[in-house]
Scaffold this active site. Structure first.
Site, PDB file in Angstrom:
ATOM      1  N   HIS A 120       0.859  -1.187   0.000  1.00 26.35           N
ATOM      2  CA  HIS A 120       0.000   0.000   0.000  1.00 26.35           C
ATOM      3  C   HIS A 120       0.890   1.230   0.000  1.00 26.35           C
ATOM      4  O   HIS A 120       1.962   1.231   0.630  1.00 26.35           O
ATOM      5  CB  HIS A 120      -0.888   0.049   1.238  1.00 26.35           C
ATOM      6  CG  HIS A 120      -1.821  -1.113   1.369  1.00 26.35           C
ATOM      7  ND1 HIS A 120      -2.684  -1.484   0.369  1.00 26.35           N
ATOM      8  CD2 HIS A 120      -2.015  -1.993   2.378  1.00 26.35           C
ATOM      9  CE1 HIS A 120      -3.385  -2.542   0.765  1.00 26.35           C
ATOM     10  NE2 HIS A 120      -2.982  -2.872   1.972  1.00 26.35           N
ATOM     11  N   MET A 133      -7.263  -7.668  -3.174  1.00 25.08           N
ATOM     12  CA  MET A 133      -8.303  -7.773  -2.150  1.00 25.08           C
ATOM     13  C   MET A 133      -7.914  -8.789  -1.099  1.00 25.08           C
ATOM     14  O   MET A 133      -7.277  -9.803  -1.399  1.00 25.08           O
ATOM     15  CB  MET A 133      -9.643  -8.169  -2.767  1.00 25.08           C
ATOM     16  CG  MET A 133     -10.194  -7.124  -3.682  1.00 25.08           C
ATOM     17  SD  MET A 133     -11.863  -7.478  -4.231  1.00 25.08           S
ATOM     18  CE  MET A 133     -12.098  -6.070  -5.312  1.00 25.08           C
ATOM     19  N   CYS A 176       1.120 -10.878  -3.730  1.00 31.88           N
ATOM     20  CA  CYS A 176       0.116 -11.902  -3.464  1.00 31.88           C
ATOM     21  C   CYS A 176       0.663 -13.317  -3.667  1.00 31.88           C
ATOM     22  O   CYS A 176      -0.096 -14.268  -3.851  1.00 31.88           O
ATOM     23  CB  CYS A 176      -1.138 -11.686  -4.322  1.00 31.88           C
ATOM     24  SG  CYS A 176      -1.904 -10.074  -4.054  1.00 31.88           S
TER      25      CYS A 176
END
Length: 259
Positions: free
Chosen positions: A120, A188, A218
């Site tokens: 992020h 997500m 991920c």
């Protein structure tokens, strides 16, 4: 129940009408640029308060008293540079040492959402829905598909065709089977406690994509990441993206949003 992200149709995402007394009002809070730890603590606070109401409601039901509606929130924000590792993630997917993290002005946190490692940072639109799914539908797979669909519809407004890849959560460009260069534009990862959600989505808008080079995003080694800016060739105001996303979330959840 169909849990294959790539095979969910738009019609399958439309929620059924709620039972009497359920609350589909969602309070939207724009938190701006906020430290990851502070946003995480705030999510935990809202979730705990909602779970406490649900516990009281069970006790009220036993006493034949009416339930108190549970609230729903959507937190929108950006974070300073930070890497987060989900419960099922592998720490070796972070390619930086502690000293190297500091050199890049980044922090690292092990957190309680699902999924592996992600990044992020400024220029990324992060959304944390704190929803009581008893107000909508109690299906976590469907919930993730709804979040994905809202992002897909938002990207369509920018002329981008996005979709899902079977077996992978999130939103992708060049996602079709046998596509040559699949690119993830939105990650997500969620947690759900007594049907109350936290964590959520991270949409790359004007994100510095070089920070993804310090992780295996991920845990996926054969695909890349992208952003709206990368795809369009120009920076897009975060507020503009928020304003385009919110109506799609409201429609898919049949919710009333207050901003």
């Amino acid at each position: 129940m169909n849990t294959n992200p790539a095979s969910i149709t738009t019609a399958a995402l439309l929620p059924v009408a709620p039972a009497g007394g359920q609350n589909r009002h969602v309070i939207v809070e724009r938190l701006g640029l906020i430290e990851y730890e502070a946003a995480w603590a705030y999510q935990e606070e809202l979730l705990a308060a909602t779970v406490a109401i649900k516990t009281q409601n069970r006790q009220a039901a036993e006493a034949n008293l009416p339930p108190k509606p549970t609230p729903n929130y959507l937190l929108l924000c950006q974070h300073p540079h930070v890497y987060t590792l989900g419960k099922s993630g592998k720490e070796e997917n972070l390619l930086l040492s502690e000293a190297e993290l500091a050199l890049h002005g980044a922090t690292f946190h092990r957190i309680n959402r699902g999924g592996d490692i992600t990044y992020h940072g400024p220029g990324q639109l992060v959304g944390y829905p704190i929803l009581d799914l008893d107000n909508f539908f109690t299906d976590i797979h469907r919930y993730l598909r709804v979040l994905e669909e809202a992002i897909i519809r938002t990207l369509a407004e920018y002329g981008l065709t996005a979709g899902r890849i079977a077996g992978l959560t999130g939103v992708w460009l060049d996602f079709e089977e046998n596509a040559t260069q699949p690119r993830k534009i939105c990650a997500m990862g969620v947690k759900c406690s007594r049907w109350v959600t936290m964590h959520g989505f991270a949409l790359n808008v004007n994100t510095d994509l070089t920070y993804f080079g310090h992780i295996v995003p991920c845990g996926i080694t054969d695909k890349t990441v992208t952003s709206l800016q990368q795809e369009l060739g120009y920076a897009v105001p975060i507020t503009e993206v928020e304003n385009r996303l919110l109506p799609h979330l409201a429609a898919l959840l049949e919710a009333e949003l207050s901003v």
